[in-house]
Design a protein around this motif. Structure first.
Motif, PDB file in Angstrom:
ATOM      1  N   ALA A  11       0.842  -1.212   0.000  1.00 27.31           N
ATOM      2  CA  ALA A  11       0.000   0.000   0.000  1.00 27.31           C
ATOM      3  C   ALA A  11       0.874   1.258   0.000  1.00 27.31           C
ATOM      4  O   ALA A  11       0.624   2.202  -0.765  1.00 27.31           O
ATOM      5  CB  ALA A  11      -0.920  -0.006   1.209  1.00 27.31           C
ATOM      6  N   GLU A  14       2.707   1.733  -3.359  1.00 29.79           N
ATOM      7  CA  GLU A  14       1.850   2.187  -4.452  1.00 29.79           C
ATOM      8  C   GLU A  14       1.367   3.617  -4.243  1.00 29.79           C
ATOM      9  O   GLU A  14       1.191   4.365  -5.212  1.00 29.79           O
ATOM     10  CB  GLU A  14       0.663   1.240  -4.597  1.00 29.79           C
ATOM     11  CG  GLU A  14       1.065  -0.139  -5.097  1.00 29.79           C
ATOM     12  CD  GLU A  14      -0.086  -1.130  -5.174  1.00 29.79           C
ATOM     13  OE1 GLU A  14       0.094  -2.198  -5.781  1.00 29.79           O
ATOM     14  OE2 GLU A  14      -1.164  -0.824  -4.616  1.00 29.79           O
ATOM     15  N   GLU A  15       1.165   4.011  -2.996  1.00 26.08           N
ATOM     16  CA  GLU A  15       0.670   5.366  -2.719  1.00 26.08           C
ATOM     17  C   GLU A  15       1.817   6.378  -2.581  1.00 26.08           C
ATOM     18  O   GLU A  15       1.627   7.569  -2.872  1.00 26.08           O
ATOM     19  CB  GLU A  15      -0.163   5.371  -1.442  1.00 26.08           C
ATOM     20  CG  GLU A  15      -1.404   4.491  -1.487  1.00 26.08           C
ATOM     21  CD  GLU A  15      -2.433   4.997  -2.485  1.00 26.08           C
ATOM     22  OE1 GLU A  15      -2.368   6.178  -2.877  1.00 26.08           O
ATOM     23  OE2 GLU A  15      -3.310   4.185  -2.876  1.00 26.08           O
ATOM     24  N   SER A  17       2.852   7.671  -0.003  1.00 27.75           N
ATOM     25  CA  SER A  17       2.392   8.670   0.965  1.00 27.75           C
ATOM     26  C   SER A  17       1.869   7.936   2.181  1.00 27.75           C
ATOM     27  O   SER A  17       0.980   7.080   2.047  1.00 27.75           O
ATOM     28  CB  SER A  17       1.288   9.547   0.370  1.00 27.75           C
ATOM     29  OG  SER A  17       0.593  10.257   1.379  1.00 27.75           O
ATOM     30  N   THR A  19       0.116   9.200   4.499  1.00 23.46           N
ATOM     31  CA  THR A  19      -1.263   9.629   4.737  1.00 23.46           C
ATOM     32  C   THR A  19      -2.239   8.840   3.875  1.00 23.46           C
ATOM     33  O   THR A  19      -3.233   8.291   4.366  1.00 23.46           O
ATOM     34  CB  THR A  19      -1.417  11.135   4.445  1.00 23.46           C
ATOM     35  OG1 THR A  19      -0.547  11.872   5.308  1.00 23.46           O
ATOM     36  CG2 THR A  19      -2.859  11.580   4.677  1.00 23.46           C
ATOM     37  N   ARG A  20      -1.958   8.778   2.558  1.00 19.22           N
ATOM     38  CA  ARG A  20      -2.864   8.062   1.651  1.00 19.22           C
ATOM     39  C   ARG A  20      -2.852   6.559   1.918  1.00 19.22           C
ATOM     40  O   ARG A  20      -3.885   5.893   1.855  1.00 19.22           O
ATOM     41  CB  ARG A  20      -2.490   8.350   0.200  1.00 19.22           C
ATOM     42  CG  ARG A  20      -2.760   9.789  -0.231  1.00 19.22           C
ATOM     43  CD  ARG A  20      -2.689   9.919  -1.749  1.00 19.22           C
ATOM     44  NE  ARG A  20      -1.387   9.543  -2.277  1.00 19.22           N
ATOM     45  CZ  ARG A  20      -0.348  10.395  -2.416  1.00 19.22           C
ATOM     46  NH1 ARG A  20      -0.468  11.670  -2.032  1.00 19.22           N
ATOM     47  NH2 ARG A  20       0.802   9.989  -2.930  1.00 19.22           N
ATOM     48  N   ALA A  21      -1.688   6.000   2.210  1.00 19.21           N
ATOM     49  CA  ALA A  21      -1.601   4.564   2.501  1.00 19.21           C
ATOM     50  C   ALA A  21      -2.382   4.220   3.767  1.00 19.21           C
ATOM     51  O   ALA A  21      -3.086   3.209   3.824  1.00 19.21           O
ATOM     52  CB  ALA A  21      -0.145   4.138   2.638  1.00 19.21           C
ATOM     53  N   GLN A  23      -4.943   5.854   4.981  1.00 20.29           N
ATOM     54  CA  GLN A  23      -6.369   5.950   4.658  1.00 20.29           C
ATOM     55  C   GLN A  23      -6.836   4.720   3.887  1.00 20.29           C
ATOM     56  O   GLN A  23      -7.926   4.193   4.130  1.00 20.29           O
ATOM     57  CB  GLN A  23      -6.625   7.217   3.831  1.00 20.29           C
ATOM     58  CG  GLN A  23      -6.435   8.507   4.620  1.00 20.29           C
ATOM     59  CD  GLN A  23      -6.534   9.746   3.741  1.00 20.29           C
ATOM     60  OE1 GLN A  23      -6.459   9.671   2.499  1.00 20.29           O
ATOM     61  NE2 GLN A  23      -6.697  10.901   4.382  1.00 20.29           N
ATOM     62  N   ARG A  24      -6.029   4.265   2.967  1.00 14.93           N
ATOM     63  CA  ARG A  24      -6.364   3.064   2.168  1.00 14.93           C
ATOM     64  C   ARG A  24      -6.476   1.824   3.047  1.00 14.93           C
ATOM     65  O   ARG A  24      -7.338   0.963   2.822  1.00 14.93           O
ATOM     66  CB  ARG A  24      -5.297   2.878   1.095  1.00 14.93           C
ATOM     67  CG  ARG A  24      -5.352   1.575   0.321  1.00 14.93           C
ATOM     68  CD  ARG A  24      -4.346   1.618  -0.803  1.00 14.93           C
ATOM     69  NE  ARG A  24      -3.965   0.300  -1.273  1.00 14.93           N
ATOM     70  CZ  ARG A  24      -3.082   0.074  -2.259  1.00 14.93           C
ATOM     71  NH1 ARG A  24      -2.520   1.109  -2.872  1.00 14.93           N
ATOM     72  NH2 ARG A  24      -2.775  -1.162  -2.609  1.00 14.93           N
ATOM     73  N   HIS A  26      -7.130   1.905   6.272  1.00 15.59           N
ATOM     74  CA  HIS A  26      -8.034   2.175   7.400  1.00 15.59           C
ATOM     75  C   HIS A  26      -7.322   2.028   8.732  1.00 15.59           C
ATOM     76  O   HIS A  26      -7.830   1.414   9.688  1.00 15.59           O
ATOM     77  CB  HIS A  26      -9.268   1.260   7.345  1.00 15.59           C
ATOM     78  CG  HIS A  26     -10.024   1.348   6.054  1.00 15.59           C
ATOM     79  ND1 HIS A  26     -10.761   2.451   5.682  1.00 15.59           N
ATOM     80  CD2 HIS A  26     -10.137   0.461   5.024  1.00 15.59           C
ATOM     81  CE1 HIS A  26     -11.310   2.252   4.484  1.00 15.59           C
ATOM     82  NE2 HIS A  26     -10.945   1.057   4.068  1.00 15.59           N
ATOM     83  N   GLN A  29      -1.491   6.639  10.985  1.00 15.64           N
ATOM     84  CA  GLN A  29      -0.127   6.627  10.458  1.00 15.64           C
ATOM     85  C   GLN A  29       0.901   5.986  11.395  1.00 15.64           C
ATOM     86  O   GLN A  29       1.805   5.286  10.923  1.00 15.64           O
ATOM     87  CB  GLN A  29       0.305   8.054  10.108  1.00 15.64           C
ATOM     88  CG  GLN A  29      -0.416   8.626   8.901  1.00 15.64           C
ATOM     89  CD  GLN A  29       0.170   9.947   8.452  1.00 15.64           C
ATOM     90  OE1 GLN A  29       1.386  10.108   8.387  1.00 15.64           O
ATOM     91  NE2 GLN A  29      -0.717  10.903   8.152  1.00 15.64           N
ATOM     92  N   ARG A  54       8.381  13.814   0.691  1.00 12.22           N
ATOM     93  CA  ARG A  54       8.039  12.672  -0.165  1.00 12.22           C
ATOM     94  C   ARG A  54       8.548  11.357   0.403  1.00 12.22           C
ATOM     95  O   ARG A  54       9.392  11.332   1.301  1.00 12.22           O
ATOM     96  CB  ARG A  54       8.614  12.879  -1.567  1.00 12.22           C
ATOM     97  CG  ARG A  54      10.120  12.894  -1.595  1.00 12.22           C
ATOM     98  CD  ARG A  54      10.656  13.266  -2.953  1.00 12.22           C
ATOM     99  NE  ARG A  54      12.117  13.215  -2.977  1.00 12.22           N
ATOM    100  CZ  ARG A  54      12.864  13.640  -3.981  1.00 12.22           C
ATOM    101  NH1 ARG A  54      12.268  14.162  -5.046  1.00 12.22           N
ATOM    102  NH2 ARG A  54      14.183  13.546  -3.930  1.00 12.22           N
TER     103      ARG A  54
END
Length: 289
Positions: A11, A14-15, A17, A19-21, A23-24, A26, A29, A54
């Motif tokens: 995850a 691929e993201e 990030s 933050t985005r990972a 969220q993906r 659930h 951080q 980054r």
């Protein structure tokens, strides 16, 4: 290493990030960061370059991503296959049946099943009805196709389709001119019958005759219904056969209904009572239409 380490790694890879990972996945951080740190420590290699702006994969991380994705894909494939087997959509089923069933409704029903369950390998074993029960109990077959219902502490039967018995007569027989017959009308006739030691259905036909007031005079016996009809066509006697076979011999044999009280040759699927999941219940359900 645990499975969640791979999922968290993929995850994030691929993201790129946290933050985005998170969220993906659930999750928050901090647990994500902790899992990635544990994975890197166990592997002894840095998988990501982290800056305030980054996240990037290292060369080791890029190589590990290929393998991690492959592992997760294999696990997902295995999960889907296990689910398909549990739902009766995949696997293998061993079916015992006598040769006469190839001449009736069975082939069409089997084609319907094969179309709806292409992931199941169906293996047919041609065997005498008298041998099917032992094969079921010994788990050498999974289902028996039988004209005799069996219900006991180990085996249970499901009706697949009805099949009344009709009288089969040679062409030109004196009784052939009648529209219908009663079983007692055949009391003086020579009979061609299945061997009673090979078929419970054959024994049932004899008992039906006895209940009609006569013991059948047996001129010839065989182990297959197709052979019975061939001998009737040759004039060796009359027979009691399932109506589903009537279409096969056309003008060579005359078939007469036996009325509302005709004996039955209904076809059943016999299975072990402990086969509650997987291919067997699905097979029986589809075959029964």
């Amino acid at each position: 290493m645990e499975l969640r380490h791979l999922r968290y790694f993929v995850a994030l890879a691929e993201e790129l990030s946290f933050t985005r990972a998170a969220q993906r996945l659930h999750v928050s951080q901090p647990p994500l960061s902790l899992q990635i740190a544990q994975l890197e420590q166990e592997l002894g290699a840095q998988l990501f370059v982290r800056t305030s702006r980054r996240v990037e994969l290292t060369l080791a991380g890029q190589a590990y991503l290929v393998d991690a994705r492959a592992v997760l894909e294999r696990l997902d494939t295995a999960r889907q296959r296990v689910a398909a087997i549990g739902q009766g959509q995949a696997g293998r089923i061993e079916v015992g049946l006598s040769g006469s069933h190839f001449l009736g409704q069975f082939p069409a029903a089997l084609a319907r099943y094969r179309q709806s369950h292409p992931g199941v390998d169906v293996v047919l074993h041609e065997m005498q009805p008298s041998l099917q029960q032992a094969a079921l109990r010994d788990k050498r077959i999974d289902v028996g196709i039988s004209r005799t219902a069996v219900n006991d502490d180990q085996l249970a039967s499901t009706l697949l389709w009805p099949d009344p018995v009709v009288a089969a007569l040679p062409p030109g027989h004196p009784l052939a001119a009648r529209k219908a017959l009663a079983l007692k009308d055949l009391r003086s006739e020579p009979f061609v019958m299945l061997r009673r030691d090979s078929s419970a259905h054959a024994e049932h036909m004899v008992q039906c005759c006895v209940q009609a007031g006569f013991a059948p005079r047996v001129a010839q016996t065989t182990v297959e219904l197709a052979a019975v009809l061939s001998l009737v066509a040759a004039g060796l006697g009359v027979a009691l056969v399932p109506s589903s076979l009537g279409m096969l011999f056309g003008p060579r044999v005359v078939f007469k209904p036996l009325g509302a009280k005709a004996p039955r040759a209904d076809v059943h699927a016999v299975q072990r009572r402990d086969d509650l999941l997987g291919v067997v219940p699905a097979f029986v359900r589809v075959m029964a239409g």
